[in-house]
Write a protein that holds these residues in place. Sequence first.
Motif, PDB file in Angstrom:
ATOM      1  N   ARG A 291       0.836  -1.196   0.000  1.00  0.00           N
ATOM      2  CA  ARG A 291       0.000   0.000   0.000  1.00  0.00           C
ATOM      3  C   ARG A 291       0.879   1.257   0.000  1.00  0.00           C
ATOM      4  NH1 ARG A 291      -2.538  -0.545   4.728  1.00  0.00           N
ATOM      5  NH2 ARG A 291      -4.178  -1.841   3.817  1.00  0.00           N
ATOM      6  N   ALA A 292       1.927   1.247   0.809  1.00  0.00           N
ATOM      7  CA  ALA A 292       2.840   2.392   0.843  1.00  0.00           C
ATOM      8  C   ALA A 292       3.557   2.543  -0.493  1.00  0.00           C
ATOM      9  CB  ALA A 292       3.849   2.218   1.981  1.00  0.00           C
ATOM     10  N   ASN A 293       3.973   1.419  -1.096  1.00  0.00           N
ATOM     11  CA  ASN A 293       4.588   1.478  -2.428  1.00  0.00           C
ATOM     12  C   ASN A 293       3.622   2.084  -3.436  1.00  0.00           C
ATOM     13  OD1 ASN A 293       7.034   0.379  -1.699  1.00  0.00           O
ATOM     14  ND2 ASN A 293       6.833  -1.475  -2.951  1.00  0.00           N
ATOM     15  N   ARG A 294       2.377   1.593  -3.409  1.00  0.00           N
ATOM     16  CA  ARG A 294       1.363   2.083  -4.348  1.00  0.00           C
ATOM     17  C   ARG A 294       1.150   3.588  -4.212  1.00  0.00           C
ATOM     18  NH1 ARG A 294      -4.845   1.224  -2.943  1.00  0.00           N
ATOM     19  NH2 ARG A 294      -4.103   2.708  -1.369  1.00  0.00           N
ATOM     20  N   ARG A 300       4.156  10.076  -7.363  1.00  0.00           N
ATOM     21  CA  ARG A 300       5.211  10.419  -8.311  1.00  0.00           C
ATOM     22  C   ARG A 300       4.668  10.500  -9.730  1.00  0.00           C
ATOM     23  NH1 ARG A 300      10.540  10.016  -6.458  1.00  0.00           N
ATOM     24  NH2 ARG A 300      10.976  11.012  -8.464  1.00  0.00           N
ATOM     25  N   ILE A 301       3.847   9.539 -10.128  1.00  0.00           N
ATOM     26  CA  ILE A 301       3.292   9.550 -11.482  1.00  0.00           C
ATOM     27  C   ILE A 301       2.395  10.762 -11.678  1.00  0.00           C
ATOM     28  CG2 ILE A 301       1.661   8.354 -13.012  1.00  0.00           C
ATOM     29  CD1 ILE A 301       2.893   5.742 -12.069  1.00  0.00           C
ATOM     30  N   ASP A 302       1.658  11.120 -10.650  1.00  0.00           N
ATOM     31  CA  ASP A 302       0.751  12.263 -10.730  1.00  0.00           C
ATOM     32  C   ASP A 302       1.502  13.555 -11.033  1.00  0.00           C
ATOM     33  OD1 ASP A 302      -1.969  13.286 -10.422  1.00  0.00           O
ATOM     34  OD2 ASP A 302      -1.206  14.311  -8.639  1.00  0.00           O
ATOM     35  N   ALA A 303       2.779  13.594 -10.673  1.00  0.00           N
ATOM     36  CA  ALA A 303       3.578  14.805 -10.873  1.00  0.00           C
ATOM     37  C   ALA A 303       4.335  14.804 -12.197  1.00  0.00           C
ATOM     38  CB  ALA A 303       4.567  14.961  -9.714  1.00  0.00           C
ATOM     39  N   LEU A 304       4.242  13.723 -12.961  1.00  0.00           N
ATOM     40  CA  LEU A 304       5.027  13.603 -14.188  1.00  0.00           C
ATOM     41  C   LEU A 304       4.201  13.950 -15.413  1.00  0.00           C
ATOM     42  CD1 LEU A 304       7.037  10.313 -13.513  1.00  0.00           C
ATOM     43  CD2 LEU A 304       7.819  12.676 -13.308  1.00  0.00           C
ATOM     44  N   PRO A 305       4.781  14.644 -16.371  1.00  0.00           N
ATOM     45  CA  PRO A 305       4.056  14.979 -17.599  1.00  0.00           C
ATOM     46  C   PRO A 305       3.868  13.753 -18.484  1.00  0.00           C
ATOM     47  CG  PRO A 305       6.360  15.644 -17.779  1.00  0.00           C
ATOM     48  CD  PRO A 305       6.155  15.183 -16.365  1.00  0.00           C
ATOM     49  N   ALA A 368      11.382   5.002 -10.135  1.00  0.00           N
ATOM     50  CA  ALA A 368      10.703   6.291 -10.252  1.00  0.00           C
ATOM     51  C   ALA A 368      11.640   7.362 -10.798  1.00  0.00           C
ATOM     52  CB  ALA A 368      10.148   6.711  -8.896  1.00  0.00           C
ATOM     53  N   ALA A 369      12.894   7.312 -10.381  1.00  0.00           N
ATOM     54  CA  ALA A 369      13.868   8.272 -10.899  1.00  0.00           C
ATOM     55  C   ALA A 369      14.050   8.088 -12.405  1.00  0.00           C
ATOM     56  CB  ALA A 369      15.202   8.106 -10.172  1.00  0.00           C
ATOM     57  N   ARG A 370      14.116   6.846 -12.851  1.00  0.00           N
ATOM     58  CA  ARG A 370      14.255   6.574 -14.284  1.00  0.00           C
ATOM     59  C   ARG A 370      12.988   6.974 -15.037  1.00  0.00           C
ATOM     60  NH1 ARG A 370      17.644   0.852 -14.805  1.00  0.00           N
ATOM     61  NH2 ARG A 370      19.162   1.299 -13.159  1.00  0.00           N
ATOM     62  N   LEU A 371      11.844   6.748 -14.399  1.00  0.00           N
ATOM     63  CA  LEU A 371      10.570   7.113 -15.019  1.00  0.00           C
ATOM     64  C   LEU A 371      10.499   8.632 -15.211  1.00  0.00           C
ATOM     65  CD1 LEU A 371       7.938   5.633 -15.880  1.00  0.00           C
ATOM     66  CD2 LEU A 371       6.998   6.232 -13.646  1.00  0.00           C
ATOM     67  N   GLU A 372      10.987   9.364 -14.233  1.00  0.00           N
ATOM     68  CA  GLU A 372      11.007  10.830 -14.339  1.00  0.00           C
ATOM     69  C   GLU A 372      11.890  11.276 -15.497  1.00  0.00           C
ATOM     70  OE1 GLU A 372      11.937  14.791 -11.601  1.00  0.00           O
ATOM     71  OE2 GLU A 372      12.105  12.765 -10.751  1.00  0.00           O
ATOM     72  N   GLN A 373      13.057  10.652 -15.641  1.00  0.00           N
ATOM     73  CA  GLN A 373      13.946  10.982 -16.755  1.00  0.00           C
ATOM     74  C   GLN A 373      13.259  10.723 -18.094  1.00  0.00           C
ATOM     75  OE1 GLN A 373      17.419   8.563 -16.060  1.00  0.00           O
ATOM     76  NE2 GLN A 373      18.411  10.120 -14.806  1.00  0.00           N
ATOM     77  N   ALA A 374      12.579   9.584 -18.190  1.00  0.00           N
ATOM     78  CA  ALA A 374      11.916   9.219 -19.444  1.00  0.00           C
ATOM     79  C   ALA A 374      10.790  10.184 -19.777  1.00  0.00           C
ATOM     80  CB  ALA A 374      11.361   7.802 -19.335  1.00  0.00           C
ATOM     81  N   ALA A 375      10.005  10.582 -18.764  1.00  0.00           N
ATOM     82  CA  ALA A 375       8.903  11.502 -18.998  1.00  0.00           C
ATOM     83  C   ALA A 375       9.403  12.895 -19.357  1.00  0.00           C
ATOM     84  CB  ALA A 375       8.009  11.546 -17.769  1.00  0.00           C
ATOM     85  N   GLU A 376      10.417  13.372 -18.652  1.00  0.00           N
ATOM     86  CA  GLU A 376      10.937  14.714 -18.925  1.00  0.00           C
ATOM     87  C   GLU A 376      11.554  14.809 -20.313  1.00  0.00           C
ATOM     88  OE1 GLU A 376      10.558  17.394 -17.255  1.00  0.00           O
ATOM     89  OE2 GLU A 376       9.681  16.579 -15.420  1.00  0.00           O
ATOM     90  N   ALA A 377      12.126  13.699 -20.784  1.00  0.00           N
ATOM     91  CA  ALA A 377      12.775  13.705 -22.107  1.00  0.00           C
ATOM     92  C   ALA A 377      11.774  13.878 -23.234  1.00  0.00           C
ATOM     93  CB  ALA A 377      13.553  12.409 -22.304  1.00  0.00           C
ATOM     94  N   ARG A 378      10.476  13.646 -22.959  1.00  0.00           N
ATOM     95  CA  ARG A 378       9.453  13.782 -24.004  1.00  0.00           C
ATOM     96  C   ARG A 378       8.773  15.140 -23.991  1.00  0.00           C
ATOM     97  NH1 ARG A 378       9.780   9.960 -27.895  1.00  0.00           N
ATOM     98  NH2 ARG A 378       7.594  10.342 -28.394  1.00  0.00           N
TER      99      ARG A 378
END
Length: 379
Positions: A291-294, A300-305, A368-378
């Motif tokens: 639950r804490a992971n979720r 984090r996803i909510d904050a990513l474009p 999550a850090a990698r996901l942020e990099q991937a989202a920001e790159a787009r």
Amino acid sequence: MVFDFDQRIDRGHSDSLKWHKYRDRDVLPLWIADTDFRSPPCIIEAIQKRVAHGVFGYGVTPAGLTEIIVQRMAERYDWIIRPEWIVILPGVVSGLNIAVRAFTAAGERTVAPAPIYPPFRGASRLADRAQLSLPLQRTKDRWVMDIDRAEMTGNERLLMLCNPQNPGGTVYRRDELSRQLAFAQRHDLIVCSDEIHADLVLTPGVQHTPFAALSEDAAQRSITLISPSKSFNIAGLGASMAIIPDDTLRRRFKQVREGIVPGVDILALVAAEAAWREGDAWLQAQIAYLRANRDWLASRIDALPGLDMVVPDATYLGWIDASGLQSENPARYFEQYGLGFSPGGDFGDDRFVRFNFGCTRATLQEAAARLEQAAEARR
């Protein structure tokens, strides 16, 4: 007893299918649905005790396993079942395939939600049966079936449900299940309900209800598939159960299974009984961790474009809408950033990926850090 879900266990050099896929690559495996947690001590001890016996001939289903299944269904889900209704299987996927072959004939169709766990689609394809898809609709941040839009032709025979839903994570409420039952009654459908994630409800106050527990009619037209495999991370041991109240359906199910689907490994049976008899303290600790992971992942996803995720009621699987990234193949795109997700196309929607957050917090934070990099790159 304290259970350490932060402990990193090296699976990279083991027989893990999940980790083998990206061996020798800097890609975090977050795809196939098993967790990276050590199974409960009670399971390990029960297997070690059985191994110490030293003889592994043909076995029978332990009476204690049947007993604990009956008890568990009553205590957790208020569903009273009989021991003779239980059919032991080596996996839920085999149960899906048996159900399609047992309860549909050539020219008849199955009905299933979409997107859906790939073996639902595969079971119909392998049996050369067409499948009518019932699209899941996002309603009030939940994925629910749009039954009213089903274009039925009269040659549908089997409704295949997944509750909790995989990949969306929805736990169907009783009124939603009642509408599914009414649909099955209206079209005279047998119902096969995959409830393998029933023990993994993460949202407080949400209760899993077995489809078959709705009414006597629901029970008599249903095949319910359950297993401790997801809840206790013992999928590789392969012990599942079909609960079939109707004598005629159960007899047909067993007949189709005969000579094709083997019996269950004796160690798997030992593990299943230990899990359900002694593993609940571990399970509750795992649920708190998941639950804490979720919740952390959702924030984090909510904050990513370009990314969006409905917070799942259950499972350890996040169904992420990546359409905002404008990538033709989101799963392949994320691999470039070291993220190994399940492609949404396998479930029926290429715009999505499925994220397995059943991992240590450290792994999740790196992902999550990698996901942020991937989202920001787009951007």
